[in-house]
Design an enzyme around this catalytic site. Structure first.
Site, PDB file in Angstrom:
ATOM      1  N   HIS A  92       0.851  -1.189   0.000  1.00 27.89           N
ATOM      2  CA  HIS A  92       0.000   0.000   0.000  1.00 27.89           C
ATOM      3  C   HIS A  92       0.885   1.237   0.000  1.00 27.89           C
ATOM      4  O   HIS A  92       1.950   1.239   0.617  1.00 27.89           O
ATOM      5  CB  HIS A  92      -0.916   0.014   1.241  1.00 27.89           C
ATOM      6  CG  HIS A  92      -2.043   0.969   1.103  1.00 27.89           C
ATOM      7  ND1 HIS A  92      -1.937   2.298   1.416  1.00 27.89           N
ATOM      8  CD2 HIS A  92      -3.293   0.783   0.629  1.00 27.89           C
ATOM      9  CE1 HIS A  92      -3.086   2.886   1.152  1.00 27.89           C
ATOM     10  NE2 HIS A  92      -3.931   1.998   0.675  1.00 27.89           N
ATOM     11  N   ASP A 105      -7.961  -5.428   0.118  1.00 32.20           N
ATOM     12  CA  ASP A 105      -8.405  -6.299  -0.971  1.00 32.20           C
ATOM     13  C   ASP A 105      -8.009  -7.756  -0.763  1.00 32.20           C
ATOM     14  O   ASP A 105      -8.514  -8.646  -1.445  1.00 32.20           O
ATOM     15  CB  ASP A 105      -7.840  -5.812  -2.315  1.00 32.20           C
ATOM     16  CG  ASP A 105      -8.500  -4.517  -2.741  1.00 32.20           C
ATOM     17  OD1 ASP A 105      -9.665  -4.316  -2.378  1.00 32.20           O
ATOM     18  OD2 ASP A 105      -7.846  -3.713  -3.431  1.00 32.20           O
TER      19      ASP A 105
HETATM   20  N1  ACO Z   1       4.312  -7.880  -4.622  1.00 34.91           N
HETATM   21  C1  ACO Z   1       5.645  -7.828  -4.811  1.00 34.91           C
HETATM   22  N2  ACO Z   1       6.370  -6.696  -4.740  1.00 34.91           N
HETATM   23  C2  ACO Z   1       5.709  -5.559  -4.489  1.00 34.91           C
HETATM   24  C3  ACO Z   1       4.324  -5.528  -4.265  1.00 34.91           C
HETATM   25  C4  ACO Z   1       3.620  -6.748  -4.347  1.00 34.91           C
HETATM   26  N3  ACO Z   1       2.310  -6.782  -4.155  1.00 34.91           N
HETATM   27  N4  ACO Z   1       3.931  -4.256  -4.023  1.00 34.91           N
HETATM   28  C5  ACO Z   1       5.039  -3.510  -4.086  1.00 34.91           C
HETATM   29  N5  ACO Z   1       6.116  -4.285  -4.361  1.00 34.91           N
HETATM   30  C6  ACO Z   1       7.515  -3.841  -4.452  1.00 34.91           C
HETATM   31  C7  ACO Z   1       7.765  -3.125  -5.785  1.00 34.91           C
HETATM   32  O1  ACO Z   1       8.202  -4.019  -6.774  1.00 34.91           O
HETATM   33  C8  ACO Z   1       8.796  -2.111  -5.381  1.00 34.91           C
HETATM   34  O2  ACO Z   1      10.035  -2.758  -5.318  1.00 34.91           O
HETATM   35  P1  ACO Z   1      11.405  -1.960  -5.700  1.00 34.91           P
HETATM   36  O3  ACO Z   1      11.530  -0.862  -4.684  1.00 34.91           O
HETATM   37  O4  ACO Z   1      12.477  -3.005  -5.603  1.00 34.91           O
HETATM   38  O5  ACO Z   1      11.210  -1.440  -7.091  1.00 34.91           O
HETATM   39  C9  ACO Z   1       8.433  -1.736  -3.947  1.00 34.91           C
HETATM   40  O6  ACO Z   1       7.717  -2.861  -3.428  1.00 34.91           O
HETATM   41  C10 ACO Z   1       7.540  -0.491  -3.848  1.00 34.91           C
HETATM   42  O7  ACO Z   1       6.427  -0.686  -4.705  1.00 34.91           O
HETATM   43  P2  ACO Z   1       5.756   0.491  -5.539  1.00 34.91           P
HETATM   44  O8  ACO Z   1       4.965  -0.113  -6.639  1.00 34.91           O
HETATM   45  O9  ACO Z   1       6.796   1.510  -5.892  1.00 34.91           O
HETATM   46  O10 ACO Z   1       4.813   1.101  -4.420  1.00 34.91           O
HETATM   47  P3  ACO Z   1       3.552   2.021  -4.690  1.00 34.91           P
HETATM   48  O11 ACO Z   1       3.280   2.731  -3.428  1.00 34.91           O
HETATM   49  O12 ACO Z   1       3.766   2.836  -5.931  1.00 34.91           O
HETATM   50  O13 ACO Z   1       2.378   0.974  -5.038  1.00 34.91           O
HETATM   51  C11 ACO Z   1       0.657  -0.650  -4.770  1.00 34.91           C
HETATM   52  C12 ACO Z   1       1.458   0.493  -4.119  1.00 34.91           C
HETATM   53  C13 ACO Z   1       0.166  -0.199  -6.162  1.00 34.91           C
HETATM   54  C14 ACO Z   1      -0.538  -0.960  -3.903  1.00 34.91           C
HETATM   55  C15 ACO Z   1       1.578  -1.884  -4.916  1.00 34.91           C
HETATM   56  O14 ACO Z   1       1.994  -2.319  -3.632  1.00 34.91           O
HETATM   57  C16 ACO Z   1       0.888  -3.040  -5.674  1.00 34.91           C
HETATM   58  O15 ACO Z   1       0.932  -3.076  -6.902  1.00 34.91           O
HETATM   59  N6  ACO Z   1       0.247  -3.988  -4.923  1.00 34.91           N
HETATM   60  C17 ACO Z   1      -0.500  -5.077  -5.561  1.00 34.91           C
HETATM   61  C18 ACO Z   1      -1.858  -4.590  -6.029  1.00 34.91           C
HETATM   62  C19 ACO Z   1      -2.816  -4.306  -4.876  1.00 34.91           C
HETATM   63  O16 ACO Z   1      -2.975  -5.101  -3.962  1.00 34.91           O
HETATM   64  N7  ACO Z   1      -3.489  -3.148  -4.959  1.00 34.91           N
HETATM   65  C20 ACO Z   1      -4.507  -2.744  -3.966  1.00 34.91           C
HETATM   66  C21 ACO Z   1      -4.015  -1.589  -3.159  1.00 34.91           C
HETATM   67  S1  ACO Z   1      -5.180  -1.136  -1.914  1.00 34.91           S
HETATM   68  C22 ACO Z   1      -6.371  -0.314  -2.766  1.00 34.91           C
HETATM   69  O17 ACO Z   1      -6.166   0.354  -3.727  1.00 34.91           O
HETATM   70  C23 ACO Z   1      -7.696  -0.465  -2.272  1.00 34.91           C
END
Ligand code: ACO
Length: 421
Positions: A302, A359
């Site tokens: 998140h 979620d």
């Molecule tokens: N699985 C594996 N790695 C992950 C995940 C995941 N679910 N989420 C983040 N990471 C990693 C990224 O690869 C990144 O790694 P890096 O620093 O080596 O490049 C790091 O963690 C940071 O991730 P970002 O995508 O930069 O974080 P951001 O804050 O932009 O994104 C998000 C947050 C979109 C929720 C992301 O964690 C994700 O895609 N999660 C999966 C989808 C999800 O569950 N979405 C629902 C969110 S809650 C909602 O909207 C109601």
């Protein structure tokens, strides 16, 4: 609390005002005159460090895993309020007394019908279309079927709140190929929603208070979440003076995305694939950690929560209680719990502070209720509606400027068209 910060740019010092929130860890540097005074803009893809407004609707402390609606902790609201009380709280700023609640509920019932054209229009759209596409479209065209005096007035919010469950039920019944039924205004909002979903002609409909309570709680958990992607979309459209229905229709489209609300459908799909492939959890964890693999563990991570998502904690309890009371054995829930446990012990997820989000467990609840996967994000939208409306109204009341970010241009420098050869 400080009122100004100094920044040094190439040897010149600039004093920038600080914007303070109610909590000391919620503060911002006001850069609104930065370009004017220094020639620099700020660069912040994904708005990771950018506050776009002052708001008093909800507050998240991501480090401590806290969520407040109008100052009240989510844990207290779940215990003591219904979804309709939560809608009132989010829209009006406080918990309603019994008289206010009665007035509010009656008003919602007053608008609880759809223009007959909706039933004709929905049948023109191919059935394979995703329910979120249907919801966005139907919300958008509400403008065409609403009298202009209502659109201009305050009752427009109540009208939308009242009609939204009808649209949601209409979409569900269209998708499974059964005719819509009328709304029952004698019963509570969530009970009516479930009845509009599952009532079958010629059969007496039986309410299930356990299911109604679980769904009501899930709607409360989704009711608002400050400046998330869909809410920002709603505010952004509103800032251009787009109307409420069209702004919310766009918010629905933003929510549809898998990185946002669409994750609830993606989580169940992921868990089902894992189950079919022998539940080898470590294989999937390794896949999620592999930077060359686009796979992410859906329902994990998140932007703001860097400790735990309090909504996920509640949703997990609601799911466990519901499944227990319904006497279901759900291998998906068992797998989800094991996956959570394994991921939380893994150094990759610990270092990146990736925890289950709302979620991760919400889909398990919807599935136990009998709601199909494709409808999960539509249910999320129904819960988020009071938040979207409240933000749209707040934005209007504050007369926020039109949202218009800047960019750093990396294309061609000016060149001339040469057609000589
Ligand atoms: N699985 C594996 N790695 C992950 C995940 C995941 N679910 N989420 C983040 N990471 C990693 C990224 O690869 C990144 O790694 P890096 O620093 O080596 O490049 C790091 O963690 C940071 O991730 P970002 O995508 O930069 O974080 P951001 O804050 O932009 O994104 C998000 C947050 C979109 C929720 C992301 O964690 C994700 O895609 N999660 C999966 C989808 C999800 O569950 N979405 C629902 C969110 S809650 C909602 O909207 C109601």
């Amino acid at each position: 609390m400080c009122d100004f910060v100094d920044i040094d740019i190439n040897g010149s010092t600039y004093q920038l005002p600080v914007v303070n929130g109610i909590y000391s860890n919620n503060k911002a540097i006001n850069i609104s005159k930065l370009v004017e005074n220094t020639g620099f803009i700020t660069f912040d893809p994904g708005f990771k460090n950018t506050g776009i407004t002052k708001s008093s609707i909800s507050f998240i402390d991501g480090e401590k895993g806290k969520l407040l609606y109008r100052g009240y902790p989510i844990e207290q609201i779940i215990e003591k309020c219904s979804f309709i009380e939560t809608c009132y709280l989010i829209l009006n700023g406080d918990i309603p007394n019994s008289k206010q609640l009665e007035f509010f509920s009656q008003k919602i019932k007053k608008f609880n019908f759809l223009h007959p054209k909706f039933y004709e229009i929905i049948n023109q759209i191919p059935n394979f279309y995703h329910p979120m596409g249907f919801l966005s479209f139907l919300t958008h065209i509400m403008t065409a079927f609403t009298k202009s005096n209502l659109i201009e007035g305050n009752d427009i919010y109540i009208d939308l709140l009242s009609k939204f469950p009808l649209l949601v039920a209409l979409i569900y019944r269209k998708k499974i190929g059964i005719p819509p039924i009328l709304s029952d205004t004698n019963i509570y909002y969530t009970s009516n929603l479930l009845k509009m979903f599952f009532s079958v002609s010629n059969k007496l409909y039986h309410h299930n208070p356990i299911i109604e309570d679980a769904l009501d709680k899930l709607l409360i958990l989704h009711a608002d979440h400050e400046q998330n992607c869909s809410t920002t979309t709603v505010r952004l459209l509103g800032s251009a003076h787009v109307g409420l229905f069209s702004s919310i229709s766009s918010g629905i489209n933003a929510l549809w995305g898998k990185r946002h609300g669409g994750a609830n459908q993606a989580v169940i799909e992921m868990l089902e694939i894992m189950l079919q492939n022998g539940s080898n959890i470590n294989k999937w964890i390794n896949k999620a950690k592999n930077k060359k693999d686009p796979f992410r563990l859906m329902g994990f991570g998140h932007r703001i929560y860097k400790n735990f998502d309090p909504r996920a904690v509640i949703a997990k309890k609601v799911a466990e209680k519901l499944i227990d009371k319904l006497g279901i054995h759900d291998p998906i829930l068992e797998l989800a719990k094991k996956l959570e446990e394994t991921a939380l012990q893994d150094s990759y997820f610990q270092e990146k502070k990736l925890y289950p989000n709302i979620d991760f467990y919400s889909g398990i609840i919807y599935q136990s209720i009998g709601i199909p996967k494709e409808m999960f994000t539509v249910m999320f939208a129904l819960g988020r509606l009071p938040g979207w409306i409240a933000h749209w109204r707040e934005m209007k009341k504050n007369n926020d400027p039109i949202g218009r970010p800047r960019q750093i241009y990396i294309g061609y420098k000016k060149r001339n068209i040469d057609k000589s050869n």
